[in-house]
Design a protein around this motif. Sequence first.
Motif, PDB file in Angstrom:
ATOM      1  N   UNK A   9       0.911  -1.291   0.109  1.00 30.79           N
ATOM      2  CA  UNK A   9       0.085  -0.028   0.075  1.00 30.79           C
ATOM      3  C   UNK A   9       0.887   1.150   0.026  1.00 30.79           C
ATOM      4  N   UNK A  10       0.483   2.341  -0.746  1.00 31.87           N
ATOM      5  CA  UNK A  10       0.974   3.459  -0.506  1.00 31.87           C
ATOM      6  C   UNK A  10      -0.090   4.451  -0.695  1.00 31.87           C
ATOM      7  N   UNK A  11      -0.577   4.808   0.620  1.00 33.77           N
ATOM      8  CA  UNK A  11      -1.780   5.671   0.762  1.00 33.77           C
ATOM      9  C   UNK A  11      -2.804   4.682   0.356  1.00 33.77           C
ATOM     10  N   UNK A  12      -3.791   5.385  -0.193  1.00 33.94           N
ATOM     11  CA  UNK A  12      -4.865   4.748  -0.537  1.00 33.94           C
ATOM     12  C   UNK A  12      -4.561   3.870  -2.026  1.00 33.94           C
ATOM     13  N   UNK A  13      -3.407   3.927  -2.486  1.00 34.57           N
ATOM     14  CA  UNK A  13      -3.047   3.279  -3.910  1.00 34.57           C
ATOM     15  C   UNK A  13      -2.433   1.774  -3.364  1.00 34.57           C
ATOM     16  N   UNK A  14      -2.787   0.819  -4.291  1.00 33.54           N
ATOM     17  CA  UNK A  14      -1.732  -0.587  -4.113  1.00 33.54           C
ATOM     18  C   UNK A  14      -0.889  -0.222  -5.270  1.00 33.54           C
ATOM     19  N   UNK A  15       0.651  -0.578  -4.832  1.00 31.32           N
ATOM     20  CA  UNK A  15       1.447  -0.504  -5.739  1.00 31.32           C
ATOM     21  C   UNK A  15       2.474  -1.524  -5.586  1.00 31.32           C
ATOM     22  N   UNK A  16       3.297  -1.829  -6.916  1.00 29.47           N
ATOM     23  CA  UNK A  16       4.249  -2.857  -6.461  1.00 29.47           C
ATOM     24  C   UNK A  16       5.025  -2.405  -5.384  1.00 29.47           C
ATOM     25  N   UNK A  17       5.706  -3.649  -4.552  1.00 28.40           N
ATOM     26  CA  UNK A  17       6.286  -3.296  -3.191  1.00 28.40           C
ATOM     27  C   UNK A  17       7.773  -2.548  -3.643  1.00 28.40           C
ATOM     28  N   UNK A 189      -9.690  16.824  10.625  1.00 25.90           N
ATOM     29  CA  UNK A 189      -8.277  17.387  10.792  1.00 25.90           C
ATOM     30  C   UNK A 189      -7.152  16.998   9.700  1.00 25.90           C
ATOM     31  N   UNK A 190      -7.216  15.639   9.813  1.00 27.59           N
ATOM     32  CA  UNK A 190      -6.145  14.836   8.866  1.00 27.59           C
ATOM     33  C   UNK A 190      -6.333  15.167   7.382  1.00 27.59           C
ATOM     34  N   UNK A 191      -7.425  15.090   6.844  1.00 28.42           N
ATOM     35  CA  UNK A 191      -7.649  15.231   5.637  1.00 28.42           C
ATOM     36  C   UNK A 191      -7.783  16.642   5.105  1.00 28.42           C
ATOM     37  N   UNK A 192      -8.408  17.621   5.757  1.00 28.94           N
ATOM     38  CA  UNK A 192      -8.515  18.682   5.501  1.00 28.94           C
ATOM     39  C   UNK A 192      -7.196  19.826   5.914  1.00 28.94           C
ATOM     40  N   UNK A 193      -6.525  19.658   7.054  1.00 28.71           N
ATOM     41  CA  UNK A 193      -5.765  20.718   7.574  1.00 28.71           C
ATOM     42  C   UNK A 193      -4.377  20.236   7.390  1.00 28.71           C
ATOM     43  N   UNK A 194      -3.852  18.828   7.378  1.00 26.96           N
ATOM     44  CA  UNK A 194      -2.601  18.526   7.347  1.00 26.96           C
ATOM     45  C   UNK A 194      -2.011  18.585   6.044  1.00 26.96           C
ATOM     46  N   UNK A 195      -2.619  18.061   4.995  1.00 29.29           N
ATOM     47  CA  UNK A 195      -1.941  18.292   3.822  1.00 29.29           C
ATOM     48  C   UNK A 195      -1.592  19.745   3.432  1.00 29.29           C
ATOM     49  N   UNK A 196      -2.540  20.680   4.006  1.00 31.16           N
ATOM     50  CA  UNK A 196      -2.628  22.054   3.543  1.00 31.16           C
ATOM     51  C   UNK A 196      -1.472  22.768   4.414  1.00 31.16           C
ATOM     52  N   UNK A 197      -1.481  22.146   5.582  1.00 27.68           N
ATOM     53  CA  UNK A 197       0.037  22.688   6.447  1.00 27.68           C
ATOM     54  C   UNK A 197       1.190  22.055   5.783  1.00 27.68           C
ATOM     55  N   UNK A 198       1.255  21.027   5.566  1.00 28.05           N
ATOM     56  CA  UNK A 198       2.466  20.353   4.670  1.00 28.05           C
ATOM     57  C   UNK A 198       2.687  21.392   3.479  1.00 28.05           C
ATOM     58  N   UNK A 199       1.580  21.672   2.806  1.00 25.88           N
ATOM     59  CA  UNK A 199       2.171  22.539   1.392  1.00 25.88           C
ATOM     60  C   UNK A 199       2.877  23.836   2.347  1.00 25.88           C
ATOM     61  N   UNK A 204       5.278  20.912   0.220  1.00 24.88           N
ATOM     62  CA  UNK A 204       4.727  19.568  -0.429  1.00 24.88           C
ATOM     63  C   UNK A 204       3.586  19.079   0.213  1.00 24.88           C
ATOM     64  N   UNK A 205       2.628  19.204  -0.541  1.00 24.81           N
ATOM     65  CA  UNK A 205       1.196  18.958  -0.099  1.00 24.81           C
ATOM     66  C   UNK A 205       1.195  17.272  -0.432  1.00 24.81           C
ATOM     67  N   UNK A 206       1.544  16.615  -1.320  1.00 24.04           N
ATOM     68  CA  UNK A 206       1.257  15.201  -1.573  1.00 24.04           C
ATOM     69  C   UNK A 206       1.924  14.261  -0.688  1.00 24.04           C
ATOM     70  N   UNK A 207       3.221  14.731  -0.106  1.00 26.30           N
ATOM     71  CA  UNK A 207       3.773  13.884   1.019  1.00 26.30           C
ATOM     72  C   UNK A 207       3.001  13.614   2.134  1.00 26.30           C
ATOM     73  N   UNK A 208       2.395  14.670   2.671  1.00 27.04           N
ATOM     74  CA  UNK A 208       1.552  14.755   3.740  1.00 27.04           C
ATOM     75  C   UNK A 208       0.296  14.062   3.459  1.00 27.04           C
ATOM     76  N   UNK A 209      -0.433  14.448   2.291  1.00 22.23           N
ATOM     77  CA  UNK A 209      -1.555  13.566   1.883  1.00 22.23           C
ATOM     78  C   UNK A 209      -1.407  12.134   1.933  1.00 22.23           C
TER      79      UNK A 209
END
Length: 254
Positions: A9-17, A189-199, A204-209
């Motif tokens: 798993x990589x976030x909500x995606x399934x990826x090659x390990x 808080x997690x989905x609305x605030x943390x990625x925005x704070x990260x950006x 870098x928004x994507x890393x915190x997403x």
Amino acid sequence: MTGPTDTSTFGFRDVDAREKVRLVRGVFDSVADRYDLMNDLMSGGVHRLWKDMAANRLNPQPGEVILDIAGGTGDMARRFSRMARRALQRRGGPDASVHVIDYNAEMIAAGVRKGSEPEMSWAVGDAQSLPLPDACADAYVISFGIRNVAHVPTALKEARRVLKPGGRFLCLEFSRPTASAVRAAYDAWSFKAIPSIGKAVTGDRDSYQYLVESIRRFPDQKAFAAMIAEAGFSRVGFTNYSGGVAALHHGWAV
């Protein structure tokens, strides 16, 4: 090393390990310099209390070999070192040794820049294939890192391998809030605030997403405890912090 499965798993995606290994490295390359500041902003500083409680639970002693795996910037290792030194002053004995091992060289470099305690050493290494002999450590701790490995059962078995009989395993990780009201507030808080704070702080928004999504994909307290027991640990249990926002899992090597 990616373990025996082809996907992860990589976030909500399934990826090659193997792809997860590359992607996670990119996340922490990006956030290393602001990692500790972001922890304070994301948790309102509460992560410090969780880490203090985990360190007190470990109760480092003189002469012990302590592994801080996925130790990043050494936040936990510094706690262990200072506690072991205080115990040494009270009762004597040999110095403890605290080894920070992290897969990401940028995180290790950021930690070294922050400074070390005398008991600490630093190394780049994979939690799934540690550069250590069997039964070499008295304690193994991994804090907010286990969900980033490509294959969690492999990392748990590796933890069991490097611990001496009777060695302590501790894993501090974000988990599942036990009350629905807390879950709802935490999700908001997690989905609305943390990625925005990260950006705003790191650019870098994507890393915190990813980090938020990875918490949601991680097994809940009971499921993770079962995984630890399956890896060969005894007396497995957990303690919830902040209503289950985080949990400290523990077990003993036999």
